[in-house]
Design an enzyme around this catalytic site. Structure first.
Site, PDB file in Angstrom:
ATOM      1  N   ASP A   1       0.853  -1.181   0.000  1.00 24.56           N
ATOM      2  CA  ASP A   1       0.000   0.000   0.000  1.00 24.56           C
ATOM      3  C   ASP A   1       0.899   1.245   0.000  1.00 24.56           C
ATOM      4  O   ASP A   1       2.059   1.170   0.406  1.00 24.56           O
ATOM      5  CB  ASP A   1      -0.874  -0.048   1.257  1.00 24.56           C
ATOM      6  CG  ASP A   1      -1.577   1.259   1.520  1.00 24.56           C
ATOM      7  OD1 ASP A   1      -2.291   1.723   0.617  1.00 24.56           O
ATOM      8  OD2 ASP A   1      -1.406   1.817   2.630  1.00 24.56           O
TER       9      ASP A   1
ATOM     10  N   ASP B   1      -0.367   5.022   0.801  1.00 21.15           N
ATOM     11  CA  ASP B   1      -0.679   6.058   1.798  1.00 21.15           C
ATOM     12  C   ASP B   1      -0.767   5.494   3.219  1.00 21.15           C
ATOM     13  O   ASP B   1      -1.522   4.560   3.481  1.00 21.15           O
ATOM     14  CB  ASP B   1      -1.983   6.771   1.419  1.00 21.15           C
ATOM     15  CG  ASP B   1      -1.803   7.554   0.128  1.00 21.15           C
ATOM     16  OD1 ASP B   1      -0.937   8.438   0.120  1.00 21.15           O
ATOM     17  OD2 ASP B   1      -2.488   7.243  -0.863  1.00 21.15           O
TER      18      ASP B   1
HETATM   19 MG   LIG Z   1      -3.021   3.130   3.263  1.00 21.13          MG
END
Ligand SMILES: [Mg+2]
EC number: 3.1.3.-
Length: 187
Positions: free
Chosen positions: A8, A10
């Site tokens: 991932d 962010d």
């Molecule tokens: Mg995230």
């Protein structure tokens, strides 16, 4: 053995507090990361969900361009990149592909692929790219990816993801801790 990492962006590769200065400024708040107890930020601001979504959409490019790296992320991803494949899988919309790739370039972070899926449902992408392990900061994503794809998921601890976890989702408090767990798993 070469593994493919699903990662991932962010709150995982970028610092989980990246958005806070923007929220504080736009909505006249004075919050810190400790105040963010759930993933949905709408309850923190005194506007409707729709208005908040509009603000977010308008401000995403600048937030993503300026997001600082999470502590230790660059060093560890650079090490992994030597022997493994790094597939970054994010809920960002595909219109943010260029900004995202430029951010990686500016931060000298190498990648094999960046997939911006525009939704929080990462299972399809995790399956499509056949990743062997996933790194996340969103609790329900971490649990669902682990349970559906039967792969270990590293969850980076934040105040907004502190619900119980099944075995197979590993909570870590730093990239160094993630590195240790993964190196042991790779043996
Ligand atoms: Mg995230």
């Amino acid at each position: 053995m070469k593994k493919r990492f699903g990662i991932d962006i962010d709150g995982t590769v970028t610092c989980p507090s990246s958005m806070i200065p923007y929220l504080n400024k736009a909505f006249n708040l004075n919050i810190t990361l400790a105040d963010i107890k759930q993933y949905d930020l709408t309850p923190l601001v005194d506007i409707s969900e729709k208005e908040f979504a509009k603000w977010f959409k308008e401000n995403e490019p600048v937030i993503y361009r300026e997001s600082p790296l999470a502590d230790g992320a660059k060093e560890i991803l650079t090490k992994w990149r030597q022997d493994h494949e790094l597939y970054f899988i994010s809920a960002r919309g595909s219109h943010l592909q260029q900004i995202t790739e430029e951010w990686f370039l500016e931060n000298a972070l190498e990648f094999n692929h960046i997939e911006l899926i525009g939704t929080h449902d990462k299972i399809r992408a995790a399956k499509k790219f056949e990743v062997d392990i996933f790194l996340e900061d969103k609790h329900d994503n971490a649990v669902m990816i682990h349970e559906t794809c039967k792969i270990p998921v590293i969850l980076f601890d934040t105040p907004y993801n502190r619900d119980p976890l099944p075995n197979g989702v590993i909570r870590v408090s730093s990239w160094q801790e993630a590195y240790k767990w993964v190196e042991n798993w790779l043996k």
